[in-house]
Scaffold this active site. Structure first.
Site, PDB file in Angstrom:
ATOM      1  N   SER A  46      -6.452  24.181 -18.844  1.00 56.47           N
ATOM      2  CA  SER A  46      -7.821  23.817 -19.212  1.00 56.47           C
ATOM      3  C   SER A  46      -8.261  22.514 -18.562  1.00 56.47           C
ATOM      4  CB  SER A  46      -7.962  23.703 -20.732  1.00 56.47           C
ATOM      5  OG  SER A  46      -7.103  22.712 -21.244  1.00 56.47           O
ATOM      6  N   LYS A  89     -10.281  20.517 -29.399  1.00 57.18           N
ATOM      7  CA  LYS A  89     -10.645  19.576 -28.338  1.00 57.18           C
ATOM      8  C   LYS A  89     -11.943  18.855 -28.669  1.00 57.18           C
ATOM      9  CE  LYS A  89      -8.231  22.308 -24.922  1.00 57.18           C
ATOM     10  NZ  LYS A  89      -8.314  23.323 -23.905  1.00 57.18           N
TER      11      LYS A  89
END
Length: 144
Positions: A46, A89
């Site tokens: 990511s 996140k």
């Protein structure tokens, strides 16, 4: 993570001229990307757009905006791919004082899972290309 770094580097090499970077930068500069193995397990890649942004930042002497966080994987053609763990996140970015988060367009649907306070206090910008990311994340001024 190595694949993310390689894809990021290859993308920058292919698009160097577009960003005002010498097309021979790789002959003149040794770029080492070090990502220590931390204690935080990951489901998958990511960091591609973050690594790409960092490389462009260094090679153009443009700083990254301090209030911006980002997540997303990058392809060799500069497309931004979806990631997992957007909720975690986003909460972490919010706790760190970030008020803008760049996310993959394909993760827009995941915003429904976020707590309302995060949605109220953080601006999420969905993107589908690295070009968009660079435009949003880097300051125009150069550092000396």
């Amino acid at each position: 993570m190595q694949e993310s770094a390689k894809a990021s580097y290859s993308y920058v090499r292919a698009k160097a001229k577009k960003y005002g970077i010498s097309e021979e930068f790789y002959k003149e500069n040794d770029i080492h990307i070090h990502v220590p193995e931390g204690a935080v397990p990951k489901d998958g890649p990511s960091a591609g757009i973050t690594l790409t942004t960092a490389i462009v930042s260094v090679l153009t002497n443009r700083t990254v905006k301090a209030n911006v966080a980002m997540t997303g994987e990058v392809t060799l053609r500069g497309n931004v791919l979806a990631i997992g763990g957007l909720k975690e996140k986003s909460i972490s970015a919010h706790r760190s004082g970030i008020n803008t988060v760049i996310i993959p367009k394909d993760n827009e649907k995941d915003l429904d899972e976020l707590p309302q306070i995060i949605l109220d206090e953080v601006k999420f910008i969905p993107v589908s290309s690295v070009e968009e990311v660079i435009g949003l994340a880097l300051n125009e001024s150069h550092v000396s």
